[in-house]
Design a protein around this motif. Structure first.
Motif, mmCIF file in Angstrom:
data_model
loop_
_atom_site.group_PDB
_atom_site.id
_atom_site.type_symbol
_atom_site.label_atom_id
_atom_site.label_comp_id
_atom_site.label_asym_id
_atom_site.label_seq_id
_atom_site.Cartn_x
_atom_site.Cartn_y
_atom_site.Cartn_z
ATOM 1 N N ALA A 254 -7.377 -3.187 1.453
ATOM 2 C CA ALA A 254 -6.130 -3.695 0.877
ATOM 3 C C ALA A 254 -5.483 -4.714 1.818
ATOM 4 O O ALA A 254 -4.865 -5.673 1.385
ATOM 5 N N ARG B 137 -9.740 2.277 2.265
ATOM 6 C CA ARG B 137 -8.942 1.632 1.216
ATOM 7 C C ARG B 137 -7.812 0.803 1.825
ATOM 8 O O ARG B 137 -7.486 -0.279 1.336
ATOM 9 N N VAL B 138 -7.208 1.340 2.883
ATOM 10 C CA VAL B 138 -6.116 0.606 3.523
ATOM 11 C C VAL B 138 -6.639 -0.714 4.093
ATOM 12 O O VAL B 138 -6.035 -1.769 3.900
ATOM 13 N N ILE C 259 0.862 -1.175 0.000
ATOM 14 C CA ILE C 259 0.000 0.000 0.000
ATOM 15 C C ILE C 259 0.899 1.226 0.000
ATOM 16 O O ILE C 259 1.793 1.361 0.842
#
Lengths: 104, 513
Positions: A86, A82-83, A73
């Motif tokens: 991911a 989003r992190v 990332i």
């Protein structure tokens, strides 16, 4: 349920961007990975060899070393959703954790 | 007070130092190499040999100048680069082991899922690059290529900003670098993504033209800020085993010394017509239709040199070795024994086997290697088939200049397209730079074919201006009397002229003089 998670964060020195990324990661892990996580912060200015070994180009770069497959990332990690996705920590997983009462 | 500004810092800024690339011909074109301590942008379309040039820049640094290098690759894996460059004789893998060459692998990591969020920089890449430079003590850097960096990251603005930072970092360290970039077309904007803005100091363009179904490579120095360089496109070729070789055509200076030493043409009568033989540093063009005796004249020239102990080199592009040897024998010249004595070398190749640039390099190498005292090319015009008109013109100029530089005589033959009279393209290209021109022509008189020879031009000397008849027999070329009362031989329509008319013409010119 213990989620073993090994994360390595590459940053460049003590820039605002580096500090922000480190803070973001620590807060995120405390909240969503309460047990069994390991964070390693690598300053590429001190350890360019580690950056070379992982072929890191950008900083900050977060690498999830365990569990496999590896994930990268890139960025200061401020976009939590989003992190998390991911890292494979989906929202519903989080809510399960919350329902267990382990962490809110 | 006006004169308070310090003057000292301006001293010595006049000539920007250049770093020799070590690439054959390129230092000539760049007038010394690439600007030292700066970044040069190397642009080119796919397949234009950017990576080869980059690798050669580092390889020759290590091999010829003891300067170590770092190769930052964003496209090909280091392992593939080592393997691909092996054919050029660059032991990159060994150099890596010896800490003379370092790779920084910036290729995309396919096994990883990369997620990009928010803001980031290339701090890690810069740290790795600096680490590698320090580790091997590098003074040459190559980064290949910008386009691949852009394809790895979504945010083009960040990439552009970060590449700028890298350029600044490299300048601060004081290394000389080459940065490659893709172009979409051979002409037009220099590269995609507008990267010139930050490394615009020096721009070099590699082109891979397709002209008349033939590929042709050229290199152009678009700009070197603050220093001079050769202008225009220069052809180059990639030679197996040694890499890129640039042909510095227009960079060749016409500084050849001229001397008065004469050498034999191999034919006593022709020597007389030329006023005592060819000049030792002259290029002689022999022009004629097929079968007029060009190969014979070349054979006599080569044998004439060899019989006086000179080393002679003959390039044949029309006939095979066996044919040339057999021809020579039928004219009383024994090539086989001359070759045994090491006095002659006959190199025969078909014009079509490779591009003209490759022929040029191969021929120049042959000359460097054999060190002949005279050179003949039979025929130059056969090579026209292997190239475009422009490429051919460049080839002729380059070969002429190369042979003249060696101060040895050269005989080139050119085949005229028509049997009677006529001129060839070759003549148009080199007639002004050749020192002598000999014309061989067919003459048809009363139902019979004769052969004629005349010395059209002989720079810096008096020569026989008459058109001579000649015959070919077992001893070679026998030049006989001149066609005294025949006119129109050169235009291809000969006719007899009465003796009285001839006298009248002669007296007219005498009066003028």
């Amino acid at each position: 349920m213990v989620t073993q998670c090994h994360l390595r964060l590459f940053v460049t020195g003590q820039t605002a961007r580096s500090i922000k990324a480190v803070e973001n990661l620590q807060r995120l892990c405390e909240r969503y990975l309460p047990h069994g996580h390991e964070i390693e912060i690598v300053d590429v200015l001190q350890r360019p060899d580690l950056a070379e070994a992982e072929k890191v180009m950008a900083t900050p770069t977060l690498i999830r070393k365990v569990p496999l497959p590896k994930r990268r990332i890139i960025g200061d990690l401020s976009d939590w959703s989003r992190v998390l996705s991911a890292l494979g920590l989906e929202r519903d997983e989080m809510s399960t954790q919350a329902a267990d009462g382990t962490e809110v | 007070m006006v004169d308070t500004l310090p003057e000292a810092p301006l001293q010595g800024l006049k000539s920007l130092p250049k770093l020799s690339t070590g690439i054959s011909g390129l230092d000539h074109v760049t007038e010394g190499g690439v600007p030292q301590g700066r970044t040069t942008l190397l642009c080119g379309t796919a397949g234009s040999a950017k990576t080869v040039l980059g690798c050669q820049f580092l390889a020759s640094g290590i091999r010829d100048f003891d300067q170590n290098g770092v190769f930052v690759t964003f496209e090909e894996a280091p392992r593939d680069i080592c393997r691909n460059m092996e054919s050029f004789g660059w032991p990159i893998a060994d150099w890596v082991d010896e800490n003379r060459w370092a790779f920084v692998d910036g290729t995309a990591q396919p096994e990883h899922d990369i997620v990009e969020t928010e803001d980031y920089d290339f701090g890690a890449l810069i740290a790795r690059l600096e680490h590698a430079i320090e580790r091997v003590g590098a003074s040459r850097i190559v980064m290949d290529s910008i386009g691949s960096v852009f394809s790895q990251f979504d945010d083009k603005n960040i990439v552009r900003r970060e590449l700028h930072r890298i350029a600044i970092a490299l300048r601060r360290i004081g290394v000389t670098s080459i940065l490659t970039a893709e172009r979409e077309a051979e002409h037009g904007t220099n590269s995609r993504y507008g990267v010139e803005e930050f490394v615009a100091d020096n721009v070099v363009i590699l082109r891979y033209h397709l002209e008349q179904e033939k590929r042709r490579r050229t290199i152009e120095i678009l700009k070197f800020r603050g220093t001079t360089h050769g202008k225009g496109e220069f052809p180059f070729t990639i030679v197996p085993g040694s890499g890129i070789s640039v042909l510095p055509l227009s960079a060749i200076s016409l500084e050849q010394k001229s001397n008065e030493v004469r050498v034999t043409s191999g034919n006593v009568e022709l020597d007389r017509m030329c006023g005592g033989g060819f000049f030792r540093d002259s290029i002689v063009l022999v022009s004629g239709a097929t079968g007029t005796g060009k190969t014979l004249l070349t054979t006599e020239f080569i044998a004439g040199g060899a019989s006086s102990g000179e080393r002679c080199l003959l390039f044949g592009f029309e006939e095979s070795r066996d044919q040339l040897f057999r021809n020579a024998k039928s004219w009383g010249r024994d090539f086989a024994s001359l070759e045994e004595q090491g006095l002659i070398r006959v190199v025969c190749r078909y014009p079509e086997v490779c591009g003209l640039e490759d022929h040029t390099i191969a021929m120049q190498r042959e000359i460097e290697d054999f060190k002949p005292a005279r050179v003949a090319i039979d025929s130059l015009s056969a090579l026209e088939r292997a190239s475009t008109a422009k490429g051919y013109r460049e080839f002729v100029l380059s070969m002429t200049a190369f042979i003249k530089e060696k101060e040895i005589p050269g005989v080139f033959t050119a085949t005229t397209p028509t049997l009677m009279g006529g001129a060839s393209v070759t003549e148009a290209h080199i007639s002004t730079i050749t020192d002598s021109i000999i014309l061989l022509r067919y003459v048809e008189l009363y139902g019979q074919m004769h052969r004629a020879l005349t010395v059209l031009k002989m720079r810096g000397s008096n020569h026989d201006r008459e058109i001579h008849r000649f015959v070919i027999d077992g001893k070679g070329m026998r030049i006989a009397e001149s066609f005294r009362n025949v006119i129109g031989i050169l235009s291809g329509s000969p006719a007899y002229m009465p003796e009285s008319e001839l006298e009248r013409m002669r007296s007219m010119f005498e009066e003028r003089e």
